[in-house]
Design an enzyme around this catalytic site. Structure first.
Site, PDB file in Angstrom:
ATOM      1  N   GLY A 149      -2.509 -31.770  68.265  1.00  0.00           N
ATOM      2  CA  GLY A 149      -2.117 -32.259  69.576  1.00  0.00           C
ATOM      3  C   GLY A 149      -0.986 -31.428  70.157  1.00  0.00           C
ATOM      4  N   CYS A 150      -0.844 -31.452  71.461  1.00  0.00           N
ATOM      5  CA  CYS A 150       0.171 -30.627  72.126  1.00  0.00           C
ATOM      6  C   CYS A 150       1.586 -31.109  71.808  1.00  0.00           C
ATOM      7  CB  CYS A 150      -0.083 -30.589  73.620  1.00  0.00           C
ATOM      8  SG  CYS A 150      -0.287 -32.199  74.417  1.00  0.00           S
TER       9      CYS A 150
END
Length: 340
Positions: A149-150
């Site tokens: 995930g970012c």
């Protein structure tokens, strides 16, 4: 020159579009198939006029037949990846999944964070977490990658590269991060991400309940004693970029020279990690449209504050996926991501 064929399932979304653009300039990858149930039948030029220079590609539905010799990137919602990833793997294709479906190894934790039942959990034994700076050798030999995930990337990397210093952390670690709308949920047409709701506004969301929190906990402390992480994301009135401030308390006063040596030694050997002398130098504008993660820090007594920035659509998603594709297929890791 022979090219590796790639199908992007969910290419109509923001991260899918970003990856299409990156792969268009790659000498060894060719995008041959793109899907979107929302814009099925439309030419890529109709949906993304700024990509009008790309090959003659037309969107198809997610369940359309995939070219036999193509490998897969899933830029799809979690529930779609749950069904599609095993299906493609059983067909002998390499798969990179940009969703969160195959990131967490605790099924109960996954179902609590993502709010649906994971019915394909046996595939967790076959997946590699796609953070190249931590798992490069495993990625090279993998057929199935779960792209991080970012928000998670912005926190995991700076904590993980502290190495044995992590053993002296008291915990919990506090992660306070701010994201542009493309990293906070702008893939959908929800009104809370519309321009009128973010302009001249700033707010927290999913406080202590964001699905990236358990991901941060699982991978930040690999090789060390696990610690709790408390994560609060905020929504910035900008399109792309994440800036994270990470507060870490140690048992004893922190030696800034030791912290600098740890971070600098990693940054010197990792193309996409850049170290700055002060946290005030870390800015979103320096990383936008790049695959870099910038890190700065300061200390005060037994407190260490790390500040990081990355582009959520590049290092936080499509750029990191391209790093992983390069590694999986034996190409230079930086190919298509930096100009040397």
């Amino acid at each position: 020159m022979k090219q590796t064929k790639i199908a992007i399932i969910g290419a109509g979304g923001l991260t899918g579009k970003e990856l299409v653009g990156l792969l268009a300039h790659h000498p060894h990858f060719q995008v041959v198939h793109i899907t979107s149930n929302q814009v099925d039948g439309k030419h890529i030029r109709e949906v993304f006029p700024d990509l009008s220079h790309l090959p003659d590609l037309r969107f198809q539905k997610h369940d359309a037949p995939i070219p036999e010799d193509a490998h897969i990137v899933l830029a799809t919602p979690n529930e779609v990846s749950l069904e599609k990833a095993p299906e493609f793997l059983q067909q002998g294709k390499k798969v990179i999944d940009l969703s969160g479906t195959f990131r967490l190894h605790d099924q109960n934790q996954f179902e609590s964070a993502y709010k649906f039942k994971h019915t394909k959990f046996e595939w967790m034994d076959k997946v590699v977490f796609g953070l190249p700076e931590l798992f490069r050798e495993k990625i090279k030999n993998a057929n199935f990658i779960s792209n991080p995930g970012c928000f998670a990337t912005s926190a995991i990397l700076p904590i993980a590269i502290l190495g044995n210093l992590r053993k002296k952390i008291q915990g919990p670690v506090i992660v306070d991060a701010k994201s542009g709308v493309s990293g906070a949920g702008g893939r959908t047409e929800e009104i809370k991400y519309a321009y009128t709701h973010v302009y001249e506004n700033f707010r927290a969301y999913k406080v202590l309940s964001h699905q990236h929190e358990p991901e941060m906990e699982e991978y930040s402390f690999v090789g060390s004693d696990p610690k709790k992480i408390h994560f609060t994301p905020h929504l910035l009135p900008v399109y792309r970029g994440i800036l994270a401030t990470i507060y870490i308390t140690f048992e004893n006063p922190v030696d800034p020279k030791e912290v600098k040596e740890k971070i600098q030694s990693v940054a010197d050997n990792e193309t996409f990690i850049r170290f700055y002398e002060t946290p005030e130098e870390i800015e979103i504008r320096k990383v936008q449209n790049t695959n870099f993660l910038d890190i700065g820090f300061t200390t005060k007594g037994n407190t260490l504050v790390l500040v990081t920035a990355l582009d959520n659509l590049v290092k936080g998603a499509a750029g990191q996926a391209l790093q992983n594709l390069n590694l999986m297929f034996g190409y230079p890791e930086t190919l298509g991501l930096v100009t040397i």
